[in-house]
Design a protein around this motif. Sequence first.
Motif, PDB file in Angstrom:
ATOM      1  N   SER A  62       0.852  -1.193   0.000  1.00 41.85           N
ATOM      2  CA  SER A  62       0.000   0.000   0.000  1.00 41.85           C
ATOM      3  C   SER A  62       0.882   1.234   0.000  1.00 41.85           C
ATOM      4  CB  SER A  62      -0.941   0.023   1.220  1.00 41.85           C
ATOM      5  OG  SER A  62      -0.211   0.279   2.397  1.00 41.85           O
ATOM      6  N   VAL A  63       0.299   2.348  -0.457  1.00 44.15           N
ATOM      7  CA  VAL A  63       1.012   3.629  -0.478  1.00 44.15           C
ATOM      8  C   VAL A  63       0.095   4.702   0.105  1.00 44.15           C
ATOM      9  CG1 VAL A  63       2.157   5.380  -1.887  1.00 44.15           C
ATOM     10  CG2 VAL A  63       2.291   2.964  -2.551  1.00 44.15           C
ATOM     11  N   ARG A  64       0.515   5.289   1.206  1.00 45.87           N
ATOM     12  CA  ARG A  64      -0.168   6.438   1.783  1.00 45.87           C
ATOM     13  C   ARG A  64       0.699   7.659   1.544  1.00 45.87           C
ATOM     14  NH1 ARG A  64      -0.868   2.115   5.192  1.00 45.87           N
ATOM     15  NH2 ARG A  64      -2.895   1.812   6.227  1.00 45.87           N
ATOM     16  N   ASP A  65       0.102   8.736   1.063  1.00 44.87           N
ATOM     17  CA  ASP A  65       0.872   9.954   0.844  1.00 44.87           C
ATOM     18  C   ASP A  65       0.285  11.076   1.700  1.00 44.87           C
ATOM     19  OD1 ASP A  65       2.799  11.622  -0.110  1.00 44.87           O
ATOM     20  OD2 ASP A  65       1.842  11.994  -2.037  1.00 44.87           O
ATOM     21  N   PHE A  66       1.096  11.584   2.606  1.00 47.48           N
ATOM     22  CA  PHE A  66       0.679  12.640   3.523  1.00 47.48           C
ATOM     23  C   PHE A  66       0.870  14.015   2.891  1.00 47.48           C
ATOM     24  CE2 PHE A  66       1.145   9.058   6.295  1.00 47.48           C
ATOM     25  CZ  PHE A  66       0.268   9.287   7.353  1.00 47.48           C
ATOM     26  N   VAL A  67       0.410  15.028   3.595  1.00 54.79           N
ATOM     27  CA  VAL A  67       0.614  16.412   3.178  1.00 54.79           C
ATOM     28  C   VAL A  67       1.116  17.161   4.415  1.00 54.79           C
ATOM     29  CG1 VAL A  67      -1.857  16.927   3.505  1.00 54.79           C
ATOM     30  CG2 VAL A  67      -0.429  18.452   2.101  1.00 54.79           C
ATOM     31  N   ALA A  68       2.410  16.979   4.706  1.00 62.28           N
ATOM     32  CA  ALA A  68       2.955  17.375   6.001  1.00 62.28           C
ATOM     33  C   ALA A  68       3.727  18.692   5.987  1.00 62.28           C
ATOM     34  CB  ALA A  68       3.860  16.268   6.542  1.00 62.28           C
ATOM     35  N   PHE A  69       3.757  19.395   4.850  1.00 60.92           N
ATOM     36  CA  PHE A  69       4.483  20.661   4.781  1.00 60.92           C
ATOM     37  C   PHE A  69       3.495  21.822   4.629  1.00 60.92           C
ATOM     38  CE2 PHE A  69       7.726  17.620   3.699  1.00 60.92           C
ATOM     39  CZ  PHE A  69       8.924  18.170   4.130  1.00 60.92           C
ATOM     40  N   GLU A  70       3.469  22.682   5.620  1.00 64.93           N
ATOM     41  CA  GLU A  70       2.538  23.822   5.629  1.00 64.93           C
ATOM     42  C   GLU A  70       2.741  24.727   4.417  1.00 64.93           C
ATOM     43  OE1 GLU A  70       1.191  26.966   9.088  1.00 64.93           O
ATOM     44  OE2 GLU A  70       3.333  26.589   8.796  1.00 64.93           O
ATOM     45  N   GLU A  71       3.978  24.993   4.077  1.00 67.70           N
ATOM     46  CA  GLU A  71       4.288  25.902   2.965  1.00 67.70           C
ATOM     47  C   GLU A  71       3.752  25.357   1.644  1.00 67.70           C
ATOM     48  OE1 GLU A  71       8.166  28.483   1.437  1.00 67.70           O
ATOM     49  OE2 GLU A  71       8.459  26.649   2.601  1.00 67.70           O
ATOM     50  N   HIS A  72       3.828  24.048   1.461  1.00 69.98           N
ATOM     51  CA  HIS A  72       3.288  23.423   0.251  1.00 69.98           C
ATOM     52  C   HIS A  72       1.771  23.584   0.179  1.00 69.98           C
ATOM     53  CE1 HIS A  72       2.446  20.384  -2.816  1.00 69.98           C
ATOM     54  NE2 HIS A  72       1.584  19.841  -1.964  1.00 69.98           N
ATOM     55  N   VAL A  73       1.101  23.311   1.285  1.00 73.77           N
ATOM     56  CA  VAL A  73      -0.362  23.431   1.314  1.00 73.77           C
ATOM     57  C   VAL A  73      -0.795  24.843   0.946  1.00 73.77           C
ATOM     58  CG1 VAL A  73      -2.407  23.298   2.791  1.00 73.77           C
ATOM     59  CG2 VAL A  73      -0.599  21.594   3.017  1.00 73.77           C
ATOM     60  N   GLU A  74      -0.121  25.813   1.507  1.00 73.35           N
ATOM     61  CA  GLU A  74      -0.461  27.211   1.267  1.00 73.35           C
ATOM     62  C   GLU A  74      -0.358  27.577  -0.211  1.00 73.35           C
ATOM     63  OE1 GLU A  74       0.601  31.046   3.859  1.00 73.35           O
ATOM     64  OE2 GLU A  74       2.320  30.236   2.753  1.00 73.35           O
ATOM     65  N   GLY A  75       0.744  27.173  -0.858  1.00 71.21           N
ATOM     66  CA  GLY A  75       0.947  27.530  -2.250  1.00 71.21           C
ATOM     67  C   GLY A  75       0.060  26.761  -3.204  1.00 71.21           C
ATOM     68  N   VAL A  76      -0.066  25.432  -2.989  1.00 76.16           N
ATOM     69  CA  VAL A  76      -0.829  24.600  -3.917  1.00 76.16           C
ATOM     70  C   VAL A  76      -2.327  24.879  -3.798  1.00 76.16           C
ATOM     71  CG1 VAL A  76      -1.467  22.227  -4.494  1.00 76.16           C
ATOM     72  CG2 VAL A  76       0.912  22.817  -4.105  1.00 76.16           C
ATOM     73  N   ARG A  77      -2.795  25.138  -2.595  1.00 74.59           N
ATOM     74  CA  ARG A  77      -4.218  25.459  -2.425  1.00 74.59           C
ATOM     75  C   ARG A  77      -4.595  26.662  -3.282  1.00 74.59           C
ATOM     76  NH1 ARG A  77      -7.391  27.723   2.828  1.00 74.59           N
ATOM     77  NH2 ARG A  77      -9.444  26.857   2.347  1.00 74.59           N
ATOM     78  N   LYS A  78      -3.735  27.640  -3.323  1.00 71.13           N
ATOM     79  CA  LYS A  78      -3.996  28.831  -4.144  1.00 71.13           C
ATOM     80  C   LYS A  78      -4.017  28.469  -5.625  1.00 71.13           C
ATOM     81  CE  LYS A  78      -4.327  33.383  -4.561  1.00 71.13           C
ATOM     82  NZ  LYS A  78      -5.480  34.140  -4.017  1.00 71.13           N
ATOM     83  N   ALA A  79      -3.121  27.573  -6.043  1.00 66.97           N
ATOM     84  CA  ALA A  79      -3.042  27.204  -7.460  1.00 66.97           C
ATOM     85  C   ALA A  79      -4.205  26.328  -7.885  1.00 66.97           C
ATOM     86  CB  ALA A  79      -1.725  26.483  -7.730  1.00 66.97           C
ATOM     87  N   VAL A  80      -4.642  25.392  -7.013  1.00 67.49           N
ATOM     88  CA  VAL A  80      -5.647  24.409  -7.405  1.00 67.49           C
ATOM     89  C   VAL A  80      -7.069  24.939  -7.295  1.00 67.49           C
ATOM     90  CG1 VAL A  80      -6.644  22.158  -6.806  1.00 67.49           C
ATOM     91  CG2 VAL A  80      -4.164  22.429  -6.928  1.00 67.49           C
ATOM     92  N   ASP A  81      -7.381  25.618  -6.171  1.00 70.68           N
ATOM     93  CA  ASP A  81      -8.770  26.083  -6.030  1.00 70.68           C
ATOM     94  C   ASP A  81      -8.898  27.570  -5.743  1.00 70.68           C
ATOM     95  OD1 ASP A  81      -8.158  26.345  -3.320  1.00 70.68           O
ATOM     96  OD2 ASP A  81      -9.133  24.465  -2.755  1.00 70.68           O
ATOM     97  N   GLY A  82      -7.799  28.317  -5.795  1.00 67.37           N
ATOM     98  CA  GLY A  82      -7.853  29.766  -5.655  1.00 67.37           C
ATOM     99  C   GLY A  82      -7.980  30.271  -4.236  1.00 67.37           C
ATOM    100  N   ALA A  83      -7.993  29.379  -3.239  1.00 63.51           N
ATOM    101  CA  ALA A  83      -8.159  29.797  -1.846  1.00 63.51           C
ATOM    102  C   ALA A  83      -6.809  30.193  -1.247  1.00 63.51           C
ATOM    103  CB  ALA A  83      -8.793  28.679  -1.030  1.00 63.51           C
ATOM    104  N   SER A  84      -6.861  31.071  -0.259  1.00 63.44           N
ATOM    105  CA  SER A  84      -5.645  31.539   0.396  1.00 63.44           C
ATOM    106  C   SER A  84      -5.457  30.857   1.744  1.00 63.44           C
ATOM    107  CB  SER A  84      -5.704  33.059   0.609  1.00 63.44           C
ATOM    108  OG  SER A  84      -5.783  33.737  -0.626  1.00 63.44           O
ATOM    109  N   GLY A  85      -4.204  30.819   2.198  1.00 59.39           N
ATOM    110  CA  GLY A  85      -3.907  30.302   3.522  1.00 59.39           C
ATOM    111  C   GLY A  85      -3.957  28.791   3.611  1.00 59.39           C
ATOM    112  N   VAL A  86      -3.908  28.306   4.839  1.00 59.68           N
ATOM    113  CA  VAL A  86      -3.916  26.880   5.134  1.00 59.68           C
ATOM    114  C   VAL A  86      -5.192  26.552   5.905  1.00 59.68           C
ATOM    115  CG1 VAL A  86      -2.707  25.004   6.337  1.00 59.68           C
ATOM    116  CG2 VAL A  86      -1.399  26.830   5.217  1.00 59.68           C
ATOM    117  N   PRO A  87      -5.959  25.538   5.501  1.00 62.29           N
ATOM    118  CA  PRO A  87      -7.186  25.201   6.232  1.00 62.29           C
ATOM    119  C   PRO A  87      -6.877  24.857   7.690  1.00 62.29           C
ATOM    120  CG  PRO A  87      -7.050  23.991   4.157  1.00 62.29           C
ATOM    121  CD  PRO A  87      -5.725  24.643   4.358  1.00 62.29           C
ATOM    122  N   ASP A  88      -7.734  25.315   8.603  1.00 65.87           N
ATOM    123  CA  ASP A  88      -7.518  25.016  10.021  1.00 65.87           C
ATOM    124  C   ASP A  88      -7.430  23.510  10.269  1.00 65.87           C
ATOM    125  OD1 ASP A  88      -7.474  27.670  10.724  1.00 65.87           O
ATOM    126  OD2 ASP A  88      -9.590  27.749  11.303  1.00 65.87           O
ATOM    127  N   ALA A  89      -8.196  22.732   9.495  1.00 70.70           N
ATOM    128  CA  ALA A  89      -8.220  21.280   9.704  1.00 70.70           C
ATOM    129  C   ALA A  89      -6.859  20.647   9.440  1.00 70.70           C
ATOM    130  CB  ALA A  89      -9.281  20.640   8.812  1.00 70.70           C
TER     131      ALA A  89
END
Length: 311
Positions: A62-89
């Motif tokens: 099996s392969v589980r892929d995490f999203v453990a870097f805050e800086e990545h989430v912040e940048g990619v979220r803006k690129a993929v769905d146009g939202a800013s910042g990091v979700p509280d969740a």
Amino acid sequence: MRLATYLHQGVRRCGVVEGDRILPFPDGTGLLDVIASGALPATGAAVELADVRLLPPLEPPSVRDFVAFEEHVEGVRKAVDGASGVPDAWYDAPTFYFSNPHAMVGAHDDVPLPPGCLALDFELEVAAVIGRAGADLSPERARDHVFGYTVFNDWSARDLQSREMRVGLGPCKGKDFATTLGPWLVTADELEPYRDADGFLRLALTAEVNGEVVGRDLLSNMGWPFDDLVAYASRGARLRPGDVLGSGTCGNGGCLAELWGRRGAQDPPPLKPGDTVTLTVEGIGTVSNTIVPGAEPVPIPRARKRTRERP
């Protein structure tokens, strides 16, 4: 110790990498068997690394892929769905998705452009490989269940990913086609000298496209150490030898989409046939894959609207 799986003279083998040579295990030995047993078989006459084709170190259950870097989430979220910042969740727990364990790619293999993709991206990560089975592990116990680490490139079709995730599921075909593992598996003890006081592995990460550096980061910038990722993955579930857990993509140019989000444009441009992506992780090694043309998408009709008639 570095353990590799490879093709030599048309035969699939695995063995121990020492310098520029590989010492092969007996015919028929798989690296997953070695991981599960925890014992190294005897080795035979060395072969030159230059004479082999490196395969993914293992075929993971099996392969589980995490999203453990805050800086990545912040940048990619803006690129993929146009939202800013990091979700509280994101801060609540180390979220992951299940990837395709049958789509592993070797350290120097070509990667076909996925059908219908116009925005291909790489993702620079490190993966932990489980060596001992376990469930409901504490972070303190989890570290002893990691056999080793390898470089992990979570190739991403950003346009397919963005569209599919509007349905509330995904990434689906945005991630289904290829994941690079390699160049080999480095046993956990080899990386202990890089561990900092907080339990993170302080490894330098570098991403290049066509020889130009586009990203640099430290693995220790993760929001959680691997101990926590393994423990969370084991919550209410049983991890098995060979399971792969990706760190998630590092920040500061660990993928193109992060840069697109920050710059408001596809700069650098999406990957295309002929482009070569080279990812290097300190203490582990380098993988380098070239993009080649892929298949055209087989047409699938749009869903029909139903009357919702009932019997």
